[in-house]
Design a protein around this motif. Structure first.
Motif, PDB file in Angstrom:
ATOM      1  N   GLN A   1      52.692  44.648  34.921  1.00 60.65           N
ATOM      2  CA  GLN A   1      51.840  43.800  35.761  1.00 60.65           C
ATOM      3  C   GLN A   1      52.672  42.849  36.603  1.00 60.65           C
ATOM      4  OE1 GLN A   1      48.544  43.960  36.281  1.00 60.65           O
ATOM      5  NE2 GLN A   1      48.569  45.797  34.996  1.00 60.65           N
TER       6      GLN A   1
ATOM      7  N   GLN B   1      52.624  42.522  40.543  1.00 54.63           N
ATOM      8  CA  GLN B   1      52.369  41.225  41.164  1.00 54.63           C
ATOM      9  C   GLN B   1      53.487  40.829  42.114  1.00 54.63           C
ATOM     10  OE1 GLN B   1      49.534  39.630  40.747  1.00 54.63           O
ATOM     11  NE2 GLN B   1      50.087  37.940  42.103  1.00 54.63           N
TER      12      GLN B   1
ATOM     13  N   ALA C   1      43.264  33.226  43.775  1.00 56.88           N
ATOM     14  CA  ALA C   1      43.636  34.078  42.640  1.00 56.88           C
ATOM     15  C   ALA C   1      43.381  33.388  41.309  1.00 56.88           C
ATOM     16  CB  ALA C   1      45.110  34.475  42.745  1.00 56.88           C
TER      17      ALA C   1
ATOM     18  N   ARG D   1      38.185  40.305  47.477  1.00 53.50           N
ATOM     19  CA  ARG D   1      38.627  41.031  46.281  1.00 53.50           C
ATOM     20  C   ARG D   1      39.412  40.124  45.333  1.00 53.50           C
ATOM     21  NH1 ARG D   1      43.428  45.377  46.072  1.00 53.50           N
ATOM     22  NH2 ARG D   1      44.488  43.379  46.340  1.00 53.50           N
ATOM     23  N   THR D   2      40.261  39.257  45.872  1.00 56.09           N
ATOM     24  CA  THR D   2      41.042  38.357  45.036  1.00 56.09           C
ATOM     25  C   THR D   2      40.144  37.406  44.253  1.00 56.09           C
ATOM     26  OG1 THR D   2      42.879  38.466  46.611  1.00 56.09           O
ATOM     27  CG2 THR D   2      42.892  36.648  45.036  1.00 56.09           C
TER      28      THR D   2
ATOM     29  N   VAL E   1      36.951  37.859  43.458  1.00 50.46           N
ATOM     30  CA  VAL E   1      36.167  38.626  42.484  1.00 50.46           C
ATOM     31  C   VAL E   1      37.029  39.009  41.284  1.00 50.46           C
ATOM     32  CG1 VAL E   1      34.910  40.785  42.102  1.00 50.46           C
ATOM     33  CG2 VAL E   1      34.527  39.469  44.192  1.00 50.46           C
ATOM     34  N   ASP E   2      38.255  39.466  41.534  1.00 53.38           N
ATOM     35  CA  ASP E   2      39.157  39.811  40.422  1.00 53.38           C
ATOM     36  C   ASP E   2      39.441  38.601  39.544  1.00 53.38           C
ATOM     37  OD1 ASP E   2      39.245  42.396  41.300  1.00 53.38           O
ATOM     38  OD2 ASP E   2      41.215  42.229  42.267  1.00 53.38           O
ATOM     39  N   ALA E   3      39.652  37.445  40.171  1.00 49.58           N
ATOM     40  CA  ALA E   3      39.942  36.231  39.403  1.00 49.58           C
ATOM     41  C   ALA E   3      38.772  35.815  38.533  1.00 49.58           C
ATOM     42  CB  ALA E   3      40.321  35.092  40.351  1.00 49.58           C
TER      43      ALA E   3
ATOM     44  N   GLY F   1      36.818  38.022  37.044  1.00 48.05           N
ATOM     45  CA  GLY F   1      36.530  39.111  36.121  1.00 48.05           C
ATOM     46  C   GLY F   1      35.378  39.996  36.558  1.00 48.05           C
TER      47      GLY F   1
ATOM     48  N   THR G   1      33.546  42.769  39.745  1.00 46.24           N
ATOM     49  CA  THR G   1      33.852  43.987  40.491  1.00 46.24           C
ATOM     50  C   THR G   1      33.244  43.883  41.887  1.00 46.24           C
ATOM     51  OG1 THR G   1      31.849  45.085  39.643  1.00 46.24           O
ATOM     52  CG2 THR G   1      33.908  45.427  38.422  1.00 46.24           C
TER      53      THR G   1
END
Length: 434
Positions: A210, A214, A281, A402-403, A405-407, A409, A411
């Motif tokens: 990871q 990153q 993030a 996207r960043t 949403v990923d942060a 948890g 989709t």
């Protein structure tokens, strides 16, 4: 002191305590058994002599009695018959004297058993020297065995500790090399099996993988940012250089400054988006959030732009509770609404709604624009990637979404309805994130 030696000495101390306890209990058991066996033999001899004394009809002749006394004196167990007042009545002589007390006792290095009979006592005695010698041998065996067992156990314990901690040494060595080089491309040898060390090595490798991803993203982001900023800086420098080459009319200076201001505003907007992308993030203030409020806020924020483009906004704000950073979620949802408004044709409708189901909070934006080809979605989620239908812009909107949403948890899903347009849905878990 190293961890290996601490573990080894701990094992040795625990084993020594265990052996000492076991040795003491074993010694006491042997001692009691030997005494019990000797007492049983003495008791049997005394009872047999008492039965003989109770039969006057089998009293031996003087010659036979003398022989029997000689045999008795040579026998390890000596029998002596006493009167009630302590005088020897038969056999003997006694090696320990007279003690009118029934049962077993120790006297003058002899084990003695006294058995009462009518008018006197039967005494059976035997030296306990052999018993003491056996106990002494047992003590010496234990004393000699303990150091040997401890030394062997320490060697085995150190070997096992060294083998168990070797993966940790490898992890430390890899971590040190990565710290020196700054490149997490190396991996730790995976320990076979499913124990804790095997899980540790696999987890470390997953973490390094990871980190690799990153760092690669950060390097790409840095290069792309430098490339995107180089163009407006070059335009500003060129405009300023041309304006300063020679004296010009006020209108020409005004035109150059206007061009510089426009490019500076674009560059300021780009840097603001870059900062938003970097900060998104990691949500800074996670708290209870309702996506219904987010839907209403972004609709209000972009209503003016939608009106200017003759696009109608409709919102259905269903309850959709989740947890996260309200400002970051508004920023992500606002980018989706802004993209929908800018790509929607005039006199069309952009639909916005929120709801909760199946343990998730949902936020959806749907427009009637040209949509995004499925093959381009992955590319457009990367920073500075632009769609073929809209080459303008910094290309950071979907990457920022996207960043965020990923942060959180969640989709991000893209769908193309049969009626046309694009439907983008954010789904976030309703459970509170710790």
């Amino acid at each position: 002191m190293t961890l290996r030696w601490r573990l080894t000495l701990s094992y040795a101390a625990l084993l020594a305590l265990t052996l000492l306890t076991a040795g003491f209990l074993s010694y006491q058991g042997i001692r009691q058994t030997l005494h019990a066996n000797l007492d049983t033999a003495l008791k049997a001899a005394a009872i047999t002599a008492a039965h003989v004394e109770a039969r006057p009809d089998i009293e031996p002749t003087p010659d036979a009695a003398e022989v029997l006394d000689m045999i008795n004196n040579q026998n390890p167990i000596r029998i002596t018959i006493f009167n009630a007042d302590g005088r020897v009545r038969d056999r003997g002589p006694s090696r320990v004297g007279f003690t009118p007390k029934e049962g077993a006792q120790t006297s003058q290095h002899e084990r003695v058993f006294m058995h009462p009979i009518p008018g006197g006592w039967v005494q059976a005695s035997q030296s306990d020297a052999e018993l003491i010698a056996s106990l002494r041998r047992t003590r010496w065996q234990h004393a000699l065995l303990l150091p040997g067992v401890l030394i062997v156990s320490m060697l085995i314990g150190y070997s096992l500790a060294n083998r168990a901690l070797r993966p940790i040494d490898q992890v430390s060595a890899v971590a040190a090399r990565i710290a020196r080089s700054g490149q997490p491309g190396e991996r730790v040898p995976v320990v076979p099996g499913t124990d804790e060390l095997a899980q540790l090595t696999r987890t470390i490798n997953d973490m390094l993988a990871q980190l690799d991803i990153q760092l690669a993203h950060e390097r790409l982001f840095a290069h792309a940012s430098a490339h995107e900023l180089r163009t407006p800086i070059s335009v500003i420098r060129a405009a300023a250089s041309l304006a300063l080459e020679h004296d010009r009319a006020p209108d020409e200076y005004r035109h150059a400054l206007t061009q510089i201001r426009a490019v500076s505003e674009d560059m300021s907007d780009l840097t603001d988006r870059l900062l938003c992308l970097a900060r998104s993030a990691h949500p800074r203030h996670p708290a209870p959030v309702n996506l219904a409020d987010v839907a209403l806020m972004v609709t209000e924020l972009h209503a003016t732009e939608a009106g200017a483009r003759q696009v109608k906004l409709t919102v259905t704000a269903g309850d959709a509770a989740t947890t996260g950073d309200l400002n970051a979620l508004i920023l992500a949802a606002g980018n989706l609404v802004q993209n929908a408004v800018r790509h929607a044709p005039a006199d069309s409708t952009v639909q916005i709604w929120s709801h909760a189901s199946d343990g998730y909070a949902w936020f959806t934006v749907q427009d009637a624009g040209p949509g995004i080809p499925a093959a381009d979605i992955t590319r457009l989620l990367r920073p500075f990637e632009r769609g073929t239908s809209s080459p303008a812009g910094a290309g950071l909107g979907l990457a920022l979404v996207r960043t965020v949403v990923d942060a959180h948890g969640g989709t991000l899903d893209f769908q193309t309805p049969t009626a046309g347009g694009l439907r983008v849905t954010i789904s976030l878990p309703t459970a509170v994130r710790t």
